[in-house]
Every structure is written in C-alpha cells, then in structure tokens.
Scaffold this motif. Structure first.
Motif, PDB file in Angstrom:
ATOM      1  N   PRO A 160       0.832  -1.205   0.000  1.00 17.35           N
ATOM      2  CA  PRO A 160       0.000   0.000   0.000  1.00 17.35           C
ATOM      3  C   PRO A 160       0.870   1.261   0.000  1.00 17.35           C
ATOM      4  N   GLU A 161       0.334   2.343  -0.476  1.00 13.65           N
ATOM      5  CA  GLU A 161       0.963   3.666  -0.496  1.00 13.65           C
ATOM      6  C   GLU A 161       2.109   3.751  -1.490  1.00 13.65           C
ATOM      7  N   MET A 162       3.175   3.026  -1.247  1.00 19.94           N
ATOM      8  CA  MET A 162       4.336   3.015  -2.127  1.00 19.94           C
ATOM      9  C   MET A 162       4.688   1.555  -2.373  1.00 19.94           C
ATOM     10  N   ASP A 163       4.597   1.105  -3.622  1.00 25.62           N
ATOM     11  CA  ASP A 163       4.813  -0.318  -3.905  1.00 25.62           C
ATOM     12  C   ASP A 163       6.283  -0.705  -3.777  1.00 25.62           C
ATOM     13  N   GLY A 164       6.547  -1.987  -3.922  1.00 23.23           N
ATOM     14  CA  GLY A 164       7.906  -2.498  -3.782  1.00 23.23           C
ATOM     15  C   GLY A 164       8.868  -1.941  -4.817  1.00 23.23           C
ATOM     16  N   TRP A 165       8.366  -1.658  -6.008  1.00 17.29           N
ATOM     17  CA  TRP A 165       9.207  -1.096  -7.066  1.00 17.29           C
ATOM     18  C   TRP A 165       9.741   0.273  -6.657  1.00 17.29           C
ATOM     19  N   ARG A 210      17.837   2.116  -3.450  1.00 22.16           N
ATOM     20  CA  ARG A 210      18.999   2.187  -4.340  1.00 22.16           C
ATOM     21  C   ARG A 210      19.519   3.621  -4.503  1.00 22.16           C
ATOM     22  N   ALA A 211      18.658   4.613  -4.330  1.00 16.83           N
ATOM     23  CA  ALA A 211      19.051   6.014  -4.480  1.00 16.83           C
ATOM     24  C   ALA A 211      19.765   6.563  -3.242  1.00 16.83           C
ATOM     25  N   ASN A 212      19.718   5.849  -2.142  1.00 16.36           N
ATOM     26  CA  ASN A 212      20.322   6.294  -0.888  1.00 16.36           C
ATOM     27  C   ASN A 212      21.688   5.624  -0.722  1.00 16.36           C
ATOM     28  N   ASP A 213      22.744   6.424  -0.584  1.00 12.08           N
ATOM     29  CA  ASP A 213      24.102   5.880  -0.458  1.00 12.08           C
ATOM     30  C   ASP A 213      24.252   4.920   0.724  1.00 12.08           C
ATOM     31  N   HIS A 214      23.466   5.119   1.776  1.00 13.80           N
ATOM     32  CA  HIS A 214      23.579   4.279   2.967  1.00 13.80           C
ATOM     33  C   HIS A 214      22.880   2.925   2.817  1.00 13.80           C
ATOM     34  N   THR A 215      21.966   2.805   1.859  1.00 15.80           N
ATOM     35  CA  THR A 215      21.211   1.559   1.709  1.00 15.80           C
ATOM     36  C   THR A 215      21.359   0.923   0.329  1.00 15.80           C
ATOM     37  N   GLN A 269      15.641  -6.357 -13.699  1.00 15.87           N
ATOM     38  CA  GLN A 269      16.035  -5.107 -14.357  1.00 15.87           C
ATOM     39  C   GLN A 269      15.886  -3.903 -13.428  1.00 15.87           C
ATOM     40  N   ALA A 270      14.924  -3.949 -12.526  1.00 21.43           N
ATOM     41  CA  ALA A 270      14.707  -2.850 -11.585  1.00 21.43           C
ATOM     42  C   ALA A 270      15.782  -2.801 -10.505  1.00 21.43           C
ATOM     43  N   GLY A 271      16.496  -3.916 -10.316  1.00 20.24           N
ATOM     44  CA  GLY A 271      17.563  -3.931  -9.329  1.00 20.24           C
ATOM     45  C   GLY A 271      17.344  -4.855  -8.149  1.00 20.24           C
ATOM     46  N   PHE A 272      16.275  -5.649  -8.178  1.00 20.92           N
ATOM     47  CA  PHE A 272      16.116  -6.662  -7.136  1.00 20.92           C
ATOM     48  C   PHE A 272      17.196  -7.715  -7.334  1.00 20.92           C
ATOM     49  N   ASP A 273      17.720  -8.233  -6.236  1.00 18.85           N
ATOM     50  CA  ASP A 273      18.795  -9.216  -6.306  1.00 18.85           C
ATOM     51  C   ASP A 273      18.292 -10.620  -6.605  1.00 18.85           C
ATOM     52  N   ALA A 274      17.030 -10.867  -6.329  1.00 20.55           N
ATOM     53  CA  ALA A 274      16.398 -12.145  -6.654  1.00 20.55           C
ATOM     54  C   ALA A 274      14.892 -11.967  -6.567  1.00 20.55           C
ATOM     55  N   TYR A 275      14.200 -12.965  -7.058  1.00 23.18           N
ATOM     56  CA  TYR A 275      12.741 -12.930  -7.157  1.00 23.18           C
ATOM     57  C   TYR A 275      12.204 -14.277  -6.717  1.00 23.18           C
TER      58      TYR A 275
END
Length: 125
Positions: free
Chosen positions: A61-66, A73-78, A100-106
């Motif tokens: 909800p609110e903000m999906d996993g994508w 990924r946009a945050n240098d700390h994470t 392609q979005a940057g998930f390490d596995a599915y």
C-alpha cells in the motif's frame, strides 16, 4: 548453530499470513526478523537498522515495492543492501522486470518453505 543465525532480515509485507509465514521460516532458522508493512515504514526502519537483506513484496500500500526499491537504491547508505522480491503475481515478465529494476532475486508466492532459506543463503554470500 543454524544457517541463519547471523542474519537480521527486514520483511516488507502487508498481508498478515505472508508476514507470519516468512517470519516463522526465518526465525526457525535463527534469523532476527523486523517487519515493515509499507514502503514508507521500510525506509524509516532503514534509518536506524541495517539488515543482512530485505525481503519485499512488490504489491504494497501507499508506495509499492518497485518504488521502495528505487528509494533504497538512491540512498548511499542503503544502496548496497540485497533486496529480494516476493509476489503472488508472478510471470516471466515480472521476474525479468524485477531483475532489471535492481532486485537481487525474485521469489514467487507461495514460497517453497523447504528451500527458501538455503536459496537465500546462496544469494547473500
């Protein structure tokens, strides 16, 4: 000592049954598990907590996993964190899009409870 004794995992999931199942599997194998029910809550938790990896549902909800992944990924700390996608809406296209979005596995739901921890272990090395 079990396979996941040194793991701290952030499970990002909004469905109660999925939270219970994933948490129970991980805790059974020795992992410390934190829960976030939304993408916003995930990002807040990551300000004070650095997990071994994140397991995230794509449909939140609110903000999906994508979008949550894009923020991670946009945050240098994470940005370096391993993030694994889980979803009930699986197809070859969704799996390709997740990579392609940057998930390490599915991982498609329902999760294979007998193999998930071994598969995760092979991915975090």
């Amino acid at each position: 000592m079990t396979i996941a004794d040194n793991w701290s995992v952030l499970v990002v999931e909004d469905e109660y049954d999925s939270i219970q199942m994933v948490s129970k599997i991980l805790r059974h194998h020795g992992a410390q598990v934190e829960i976030a029910r939304t993408g916003h809550e995930c990002l807040e938790k990551l300000e004070a907590f650095t997990p071994t990896f994140i397991i995230m549902d794509l449909m939140l909800p609110e903000m999906d996993g994508w979008e949550t992944l894009a923020q991670i990924r946009a945050n240098d700390h994470t940005a370096h964190l391993k993030v694994f996608a889980i979803t009930a809406y699986h197809s070859v296209n969704v799996e390709e899009d997740a990579h392609q979005a940057g998930f390490d596995a599915y991982f498609p739901k329902p999760l294979n409870t007998n193999r998930i921890v071994e598969k995760l272990a092979s991915l975090i090395i």
